[in-house]
Design an enzyme around this catalytic site. Structure first.
Site, PDB file in Angstrom:
ATOM      1  N   GLY A   1     -18.603  -9.416  -9.919  1.00  0.00           N
ATOM      2  CA  GLY A   1     -19.487  -9.082  -9.809  1.00  0.00           C
ATOM      3  C   GLY A   1     -20.278  -8.678 -10.711  1.00  0.00           C
ATOM      4  O   GLY A   1     -21.088  -7.801 -10.060  1.00  0.00           O
ATOM      5  N   THR A   2     -20.514  -8.086 -11.537  1.00  0.00           N
ATOM      6  CA  THR A   2     -21.281  -8.012 -13.030  1.00  0.00           C
ATOM      7  C   THR A   2     -22.351  -8.799 -12.992  1.00  0.00           C
ATOM      8  O   THR A   2     -23.163  -9.000 -13.100  1.00  0.00           O
ATOM      9  CB  THR A   2     -20.209  -7.795 -14.458  1.00  0.00           C
ATOM     10  OG1 THR A   2     -19.231  -7.292 -14.271  1.00  0.00           O
ATOM     11  CG2 THR A   2     -21.633  -7.972 -15.684  1.00  0.00           C
TER      12      THR A   2
ATOM     13  N   GLN B   1     -17.394  -1.884  -4.510  1.00  0.00           N
ATOM     14  CA  GLN B   1     -16.249  -1.114  -4.483  1.00  0.00           C
ATOM     15  C   GLN B   1     -16.319  -0.730  -3.092  1.00  0.00           C
ATOM     16  O   GLN B   1     -15.166  -0.043  -2.649  1.00  0.00           O
ATOM     17  CB  GLN B   1     -16.709   0.902  -5.026  1.00  0.00           C
ATOM     18  CG  GLN B   1     -16.278   0.252  -6.516  1.00  0.00           C
ATOM     19  CD  GLN B   1     -14.827   0.097  -6.948  1.00  0.00           C
ATOM     20  OE1 GLN B   1     -13.861   0.271  -5.925  1.00  0.00           O
ATOM     21  NE2 GLN B   1     -15.139  -0.088  -8.136  1.00  0.00           N
TER      22      GLN B   1
ATOM     23  N   SER C   1     -17.314  -8.057  -4.778  1.00  0.00           N
ATOM     24  CA  SER C   1     -17.074  -8.937  -6.360  1.00  0.00           C
ATOM     25  C   SER C   1     -15.177  -9.551  -5.750  1.00  0.00           C
ATOM     26  O   SER C   1     -14.351  -8.338  -5.047  1.00  0.00           O
ATOM     27  CB  SER C   1     -16.352  -8.024  -7.110  1.00  0.00           C
ATOM     28  OG  SER C   1     -15.766  -8.291  -8.626  1.00  0.00           O
ATOM     29  N   GLY C   2     -14.286 -10.261  -5.835  1.00  0.00           N
ATOM     30  CA  GLY C   2     -13.390 -10.593  -5.205  1.00  0.00           C
ATOM     31  C   GLY C   2     -12.398 -10.001  -5.347  1.00  0.00           C
ATOM     32  O   GLY C   2     -11.475  -9.516  -4.866  1.00  0.00           O
ATOM     33  N   HIS C   3     -12.440  -9.417  -6.680  1.00  0.00           N
ATOM     34  CA  HIS C   3     -10.986  -9.002  -7.204  1.00  0.00           C
ATOM     35  C   HIS C   3     -10.372  -7.190  -6.687  1.00  0.00           C
ATOM     36  O   HIS C   3      -9.516  -6.648  -6.648  1.00  0.00           O
ATOM     37  CB  HIS C   3     -10.356  -8.812  -8.658  1.00  0.00           C
ATOM     38  CG  HIS C   3     -11.384  -7.940  -9.682  1.00  0.00           C
ATOM     39  ND1 HIS C   3     -10.906  -6.847  -9.975  1.00  0.00           N
ATOM     40  CD2 HIS C   3     -12.568  -8.515  -9.535  1.00  0.00           C
ATOM     41  CE1 HIS C   3     -11.803  -6.957 -11.046  1.00  0.00           C
ATOM     42  NE2 HIS C   3     -12.903  -7.148 -10.894  1.00  0.00           N
TER      43      HIS C   3
ATOM     44  N   THR D   1     -20.576 -25.773 -12.254  1.00  0.00           N
ATOM     45  CA  THR D   1     -19.987 -26.170 -10.938  1.00  0.00           C
ATOM     46  C   THR D   1     -19.238 -25.257  -9.990  1.00  0.00           C
ATOM     47  O   THR D   1     -19.035 -24.026 -11.075  1.00  0.00           O
ATOM     48  CB  THR D   1     -19.268 -27.354 -11.488  1.00  0.00           C
ATOM     49  OG1 THR D   1     -20.053 -28.599 -11.731  1.00  0.00           O
ATOM     50  CG2 THR D   1     -18.670 -27.642 -10.442  1.00  0.00           C
TER      51      THR D   1
ATOM     52  N   CYS E   1     -11.888   9.928 -25.006  1.00  0.00           N
ATOM     53  CA  CYS E   1     -10.385   9.358 -25.523  1.00  0.00           C
ATOM     54  C   CYS E   1     -10.052   7.697 -25.376  1.00  0.00           C
ATOM     55  O   CYS E   1      -9.415   7.053 -25.295  1.00  0.00           O
ATOM     56  CB  CYS E   1      -9.163   9.977 -26.096  1.00  0.00           C
ATOM     57  SG  CYS E   1     -10.066  12.002 -26.464  1.00  0.00           S
TER      58      CYS E   1
END
Ligand SMILES: Cc1ncc(COP(=O)(O)O)c(C=O)c1O
Ligand code: FES
Lengths: 139, 408
Positions: free
Chosen positions: B71-72, B179, B199-201, B237, B325
């Site tokens: 996606g990036t 998203q 994005s696939g994941h 590829t 944090c």
């Protein structure tokens, strides 16, 4: 990413709380991530009889606070001032590099509490101990 | 111990069927789609079929789909590709302050290369105002990039309204739909955008594969140079197994979208209601209704997010936080800050993102564990003692109003 020792102190923190009639109070904020730690101490003779903490911060900050209060119990003020950030981190089996700045919080709060006690007693500060080696610059 | 995975906005568990469909392409069906012999043609056919499935799921033409490495990468390709292809016409880009870093940092890099950028603010729900978009457009504007829904707080943006404005001004419009794809209906024609990343994941497909949809006729400068793959638009590829997995995952998600959205929305609202009822000094982040079906994002006052995550992990619950944090940068989430939350409140953020495996029992378990964890951490916090006295609360009137309206 944390050692078992850190997780132990995070899960079962020692000396949580605040001493109501404390002899010294140390309140510090971490300029890097905006966290706050408060340590209160009770002094008898020149020894630290009791120490408690309250912390708003990450897991490392809580573990560091817990460890500092444990390390300091029964120590003389002299000895307590010797406790360095590194000593606290070492006692926890090390901290991840990104979390080293959290260990500053513990030693700083402790020093502030001792400083507060000494000031209240009207004694002189051992100046050399309070130079600003505790900068919170991220490594 | 029970594992309750509530970080589906970070990644999802691939479907069994997806993993199985990918396997042959990591074995017997290993041909290079660009070659000429039969096992190559077999891989090419699988690629074509996958492209068709993706196109169908978002109402696009197959030749408009460019597969990418994530996606990036799709975001980078869209933003840099459009900016460079149209830089002679203008050098101004409009985006929002709450974009994913794939978009934000692409735009910031372009700024260092002589482009100008406007980072639009958002309201307290994390919503971009289309009027702000229109006001920001200049003669020099070549691209608008606004995400379809935000990954941290779940707010769904008014994409169609912004697309309308972009079209009126002749400006290209990209949306990061990472998203939303596979989670809410996506119809690129109806949305009215010119480019869209996915994005696939994020929808139970594999990691390391994404896609960019580019409307026919829109010029995008090639971003990765090399061979002539993907219609000469993205060299390298093809990740045939990954692409096959992504396409199947999207097809399956699209097939059950309606029921799944309804189921998750119910679970999400049960979680939000339970948390806001059982825990004092908590606020919902993001829009109460215009939000992703699986996203529940909160800020718990007086405590810090990382210690909250560690405590939840101890009881088998996986979530995420925008606390300083937990961020490598030691700055709280740019999204929460852009929504006007003060640093110390953003510090106490917790995102629980529901997914395909989430059950009502899981939510019940969270509602059982979370209040105790929060009060334990509050008891440890130097601000904790102020919890019971409302006068010590630092929130503004408006913020109180917000919390109330979220709860209703
Ligand atoms: C809104 C948004 N854009 C882009 C990405 C990046 O996608 P990927 O993980 O495939 O690079 C993500 C996920 O992390 C996201 O949530
Ligand atoms: S207190 Fe913020 S990183 Fe440790």
């Amino acid at each position: 990413m944390y050692t078992d020792k850190v997780m132990d102190h995070f899960t079962n923190p020692r000396n949580v709380g605040e001493i109501q009639d404390a002899d010294g109070v140390g309140l510090v904020g971490n300029p890097i991530c905006g966290d706050v730690m408060k340590i209160t101490i009770k002094v008898e003779g020149d020894r630290i009889k009791d120490a408690k903490f309250k912390t708003f911060g990450c897991g490392a900050a809580i573990a560091v606070s817990s460890m500092v209060t444990e390390l300091v119990l029964g120590k003389t003020l002299e000895e307590a001032l010797e406790i360095s950030n590194k000593a606290v981190a070492d006692a926890l089996g090390g901290l991840p590099p990104k979390k080293m700045h959290c260990s500053n919080l513990g030693a700083d709060a402790l020093k502030k509490a001792i400083e507060d006690y000494i000031e209240k007693q009207g004694k002189d500060l051992p100046e050399s101990r309070f130079d600003s080696g505790q900068g919170c610059e991220d490594s | 111990m029970k594992l309750v995975y509530l970080d589906n906005a970070a990644t999802t568990k691939p479907r069994q069927a997806v993993a199985e469909a990918m396997l042959p392409f990591l074995g017997e069906r290993y041909g290079n789609p660009s070659s000429i012999y039969s096992i190559a043609r077999d891989a090419k056919a699988a690629l074509d079929e996958a492209r068709g499935k993706v196109a169908k799921a978002i109402n696009a033409h197959p030749e408009e789909i460019i597969f990418a490495g994530s996606g990036t990468e799709a975001d980078n390709m869209a933003i840099k590709g459009v900016a460079y292809a149209h830089s002679r016409r203008g050098k101004h880009i409009i985006t929002s302050a709450i974009e994913h870093h794939a978009v934000l940092d692409s735009v910031k890099r372009l700024e260092r290369r002589g482009f100008q950028a406007t980072f639009l603010p958002v309201d307290s729900y994390g919503m971009v105002d289309p009027k702000d978009v229109e006001a920001a457009i200049t003669d020099d504007t070549v691209l608008i990039s606004i995400m379809h829904a935000n990954n941290e707080v779940g707010t769904i943006q008014p994409i169609e309204a912004i697309a309308h404005i972009a079209k009126n001004h002749g400006v290209l419009f990209h949306t990061d739909a990472v998203q939303t794809t596979g989670h809410i209906p996506i119809d690129v024609r109806q949305l009215g955008v010119d480019l869209l990343s996915l994005s696939g994941h994020k929808f139970k497909g594999p990691k390391g594969v994404g896609a960019l949809w580019v409307k026919k006729g829109v010029k995008v400068e090639r971003y990765i140079d090399g061979g002539g793959q993907e219609g000469n638009r993205r060299a390298g590829t093809e990740n045939v197994a990954g692409i096959v997995g992504l396409a199947l995952a999207l097809e399956l998600a699209a097939g059950e979208l309606e029921q799944e959205t309804a189921r998750l929305t119910k679970l999400r609202d049960y979680l939000i209601k339970g948390v806001t009822e059982r825990i004092p000094h908590v606020r919902l982040n993001g829009h109460p209704t215009k939000r992703l079906p699986g996203n529940a994002s909160f800020c718990f006052e007086f405590i810090e997010g990382e210690s909250l995550l560690l405590s939840l992990d101890k009881v088998g619950i996986c979530g995420s936080s925008g606390s300083a944090c937990t961020s490598g940068s030691l700055e709280p989430s740019h999204v929460l800050l852009a929504m006007g939350l003060p640093h110390e409140i953003a510090h106490g953020s917790l995102r629980l993102s529901l997914g395909h495996e989430t059950t009502p029992q899981d939510i019940g378990y969270v509602l059982e564990m979370l209040p105790g964890i929060v009060s334990r951490l509050r008891a440890m916090s130097p601000f904790g003692e102020e919890v019971s006295s409302s006068s010590a609360c630092s929130c503004t009137q408006e913020e109180h109003h917000l919390v109330k309206s979220h709860q209703s």
